[in-house]
Write a protein that holds these residues in place. Structure first.
Motif, mmCIF file in Angstrom:
data_model
loop_
_atom_site.group_PDB
_atom_site.id
_atom_site.type_symbol
_atom_site.label_atom_id
_atom_site.label_comp_id
_atom_site.label_asym_id
_atom_site.label_seq_id
_atom_site.Cartn_x
_atom_site.Cartn_y
_atom_site.Cartn_z
ATOM 1 N N ASP A 145 -6.690 2.849 -6.098
ATOM 2 C CA ASP A 145 -6.825 1.827 -7.137
ATOM 3 C C ASP A 145 -5.730 0.765 -7.075
ATOM 4 O OD1 ASP A 145 -8.932 3.395 -7.976
ATOM 5 O OD2 ASP A 145 -7.965 4.078 -9.817
ATOM 6 N N LEU A 146 -4.817 0.886 -6.110
ATOM 7 C CA LEU A 146 -3.675 -0.026 -6.072
ATOM 8 C C LEU A 146 -4.091 -1.477 -5.837
ATOM 9 C CD1 LEU A 146 -0.656 -0.369 -6.367
ATOM 10 C CD2 LEU A 146 -0.424 0.170 -3.926
ATOM 11 N N ALA A 147 -5.084 -1.732 -5.014
ATOM 12 C CA ALA A 147 -5.533 -3.118 -4.796
ATOM 13 C C ALA A 147 -6.040 -3.729 -6.098
ATOM 14 C CB ALA A 147 -6.600 -3.179 -3.716
ATOM 15 N N GLN B 272 1.339 8.822 -19.109
ATOM 16 C CA GLN B 272 1.718 10.192 -18.798
ATOM 17 C C GLN B 272 3.166 10.425 -19.203
ATOM 18 O OE1 GLN B 272 -0.629 12.301 -17.540
ATOM 19 N NE2 GLN B 272 -2.049 10.575 -17.664
ATOM 20 N N ASP B 273 3.464 11.621 -19.622
ATOM 21 C CA ASP B 273 4.816 12.039 -19.977
ATOM 22 C C ASP B 273 5.389 12.749 -18.752
ATOM 23 O OD1 ASP B 273 7.091 13.287 -20.897
ATOM 24 O OD2 ASP B 273 6.127 14.209 -22.629
ATOM 25 N N ALA B 274 6.292 12.085 -18.047
ATOM 26 C CA ALA B 274 6.829 12.623 -16.795
ATOM 27 C C ALA B 274 8.132 13.384 -17.051
ATOM 28 C CB ALA B 274 7.037 11.491 -15.801
ATOM 29 N N GLY B 275 8.057 14.407 -17.842
ATOM 30 C CA GLY B 275 9.222 15.245 -18.050
ATOM 31 C C GLY B 275 10.035 14.935 -19.288
ATOM 32 N N GLY B 276 9.489 14.203 -20.205
ATOM 33 C CA GLY B 276 10.195 13.910 -21.442
ATOM 34 C C GLY B 276 9.685 12.624 -22.056
ATOM 35 N N ARG B 277 9.873 12.500 -23.355
ATOM 36 C CA ARG B 277 9.375 11.312 -24.063
ATOM 37 C C ARG B 277 10.003 10.022 -23.566
ATOM 38 N NH1 ARG B 277 8.504 12.932 -30.357
ATOM 39 N NH2 ARG B 277 6.454 13.819 -29.981
ATOM 40 N N SER B 278 11.185 10.116 -22.988
ATOM 41 C CA SER B 278 11.842 8.906 -22.490
ATOM 42 C C SER B 278 11.420 8.565 -21.062
ATOM 43 C CB SER B 278 13.368 9.066 -22.557
ATOM 44 O OG SER B 278 13.785 10.130 -21.736
ATOM 45 N N HIS B 279 10.385 9.265 -20.541
ATOM 46 C CA HIS B 279 9.898 9.036 -19.181
ATOM 47 C C HIS B 279 8.399 8.732 -19.146
ATOM 48 C CE1 HIS B 279 13.442 11.822 -18.152
ATOM 49 N NE2 HIS B 279 13.829 10.572 -17.987
ATOM 50 N N PRO B 280 7.946 7.712 -19.874
ATOM 51 C CA PRO B 280 6.519 7.386 -19.838
ATOM 52 C C PRO B 280 6.168 6.584 -18.579
ATOM 53 C CG PRO B 280 7.634 5.850 -21.276
ATOM 54 C CD PRO B 280 8.673 6.857 -20.821
ATOM 55 N N GLU B 281 5.022 6.897 -18.003
ATOM 56 C CA GLU B 281 4.568 6.192 -16.805
ATOM 57 C C GLU B 281 3.050 6.285 -16.708
ATOM 58 O OE1 GLU B 281 6.787 8.335 -13.838
ATOM 59 O OE2 GLU B 281 5.235 9.842 -13.588
ATOM 60 N N TYR B 282 2.493 5.412 -15.892
ATOM 61 C CA TYR B 282 1.080 5.506 -15.543
ATOM 62 C C TYR B 282 0.960 6.176 -14.188
ATOM 63 C CZ TYR B 282 -0.259 2.282 -19.276
ATOM 64 O OH TYR B 282 -0.477 1.694 -20.500
ATOM 65 N N TRP B 283 -0.147 6.859 -13.970
ATOM 66 C CA TRP B 283 -0.436 7.435 -12.671
ATOM 67 C C TRP B 283 -1.653 6.694 -12.114
ATOM 68 C CZ3 TRP B 283 -0.230 13.402 -13.913
ATOM 69 C CH2 TRP B 283 1.071 13.736 -14.291
ATOM 70 N N ILE B 284 -1.406 5.788 -11.191
ATOM 71 C CA ILE B 284 -2.463 4.968 -10.601
ATOM 72 C C ILE B 284 -2.787 5.544 -9.225
ATOM 73 C CG2 ILE B 284 -3.153 2.642 -9.919
ATOM 74 C CD1 ILE B 284 -2.396 2.879 -12.934
ATOM 75 N N PRO B 285 -4.007 6.046 -8.998
ATOM 76 C CA PRO B 285 -4.357 6.565 -7.678
ATOM 77 C C PRO B 285 -4.190 5.480 -6.606
ATOM 78 C CG PRO B 285 -6.008 7.176 -9.299
ATOM 79 C CD PRO B 285 -5.099 6.180 -9.963
ATOM 80 N N ALA B 286 -3.742 5.888 -5.438
ATOM 81 C CA ALA B 286 -3.508 4.939 -4.349
ATOM 82 C C ALA B 286 -4.743 4.089 -4.067
ATOM 83 C CB ALA B 286 -3.079 5.688 -3.086
ATOM 84 N N PRO C 146 0.835 -1.213 0.000
ATOM 85 C CA PRO C 146 0.000 0.000 0.000
ATOM 86 C C PRO C 146 0.862 1.252 0.000
ATOM 87 C CG PRO C 146 -0.693 -1.525 1.726
ATOM 88 C CD PRO C 146 0.591 -2.054 1.164
ATOM 89 N N ARG C 147 0.333 2.303 -0.539
ATOM 90 C CA ARG C 147 1.022 3.589 -0.551
ATOM 91 C C ARG C 147 0.992 4.177 0.863
ATOM 92 N NH1 ARG C 147 4.258 3.736 -4.138
ATOM 93 N NH2 ARG C 147 4.200 5.973 -4.420
ATOM 94 N N LEU C 148 1.995 4.969 1.160
ATOM 95 C CA LEU C 148 2.027 5.689 2.427
ATOM 96 C C LEU C 148 1.078 6.881 2.330
ATOM 97 C CD1 LEU C 148 5.889 5.609 3.021
ATOM 98 C CD2 LEU C 148 4.128 4.157 4.094
ATOM 99 N N PRO C 149 0.657 7.445 3.466
ATOM 100 C CA PRO C 149 -0.295 8.567 3.420
ATOM 101 C C PRO C 149 0.148 9.735 2.542
ATOM 102 C CG PRO C 149 -0.093 7.740 5.647
ATOM 103 C CD PRO C 149 0.952 7.024 4.834
ATOM 104 N N ASP C 150 1.463 9.975 2.444
ATOM 105 C CA ASP C 150 1.937 11.090 1.623
ATOM 106 C C ASP C 150 2.256 10.666 0.186
ATOM 107 O OD1 ASP C 150 4.151 9.573 2.402
ATOM 108 O OD2 ASP C 150 5.497 11.301 2.432
ATOM 109 N N GLN C 151 1.791 9.474 -0.214
ATOM 110 C CA GLN C 151 2.013 8.958 -1.566
ATOM 111 C C GLN C 151 0.664 8.649 -2.229
ATOM 112 O OE1 GLN C 151 4.390 5.550 -0.425
ATOM 113 N NE2 GLN C 151 6.257 6.592 -1.030
#
Length: 91
Positions: A72-74, A56-70, A6-11
């Motif tokens: 939705d982690l389960a 999501q583009d996290a600061g450049g084309r070479s930094h692709p990632e998904y943003w999964i809300p905490a 699980p994510r921490l409260p600040d994550q």
């Protein structure tokens, strides 16, 4: 491993990245200085789950990632196919 903890409260977001090069950069250049260790994992996720999220583009084309809300982690963990494999570790 079969699931991420699980994510921490600040994550509020879980950020699975899409390239090994980007994962190496995070593990080696950010996680090692911050915590002393970094790991690169490889795993598969059911398309029926992950297609609900945009890449999501996290600061450049070479930094692709998904943003999964905490919250939705389960469901993300339930959509993992097989095991989570550690493919690199630092230091």
């Amino acid at each position: 491993m079969r699931a991420f903890p699980p994510r921490l409260p600040d994550q509020p977001i879980f950020y699975p990245v899409l390239t090994e090069d980007y994962a190496v950069k995070i593990a080696r250049d950010w996680n090692v200085p911050a915590s002393g260790a970094g790991f690169v994992t490889r795993f598969a996720v059911k398309r029926s789950f992950i297609e609900k999220y945009d890449v999501q583009d996290a600061g450049g084309r070479s930094h692709p990632e998904y943003w999964i809300p905490a919250e939705d982690l389960a469901a993300f963990n339930a959509a993992i196919v097989g095991r989570i494999e550690v493919v690199r570790s630092f230091p």
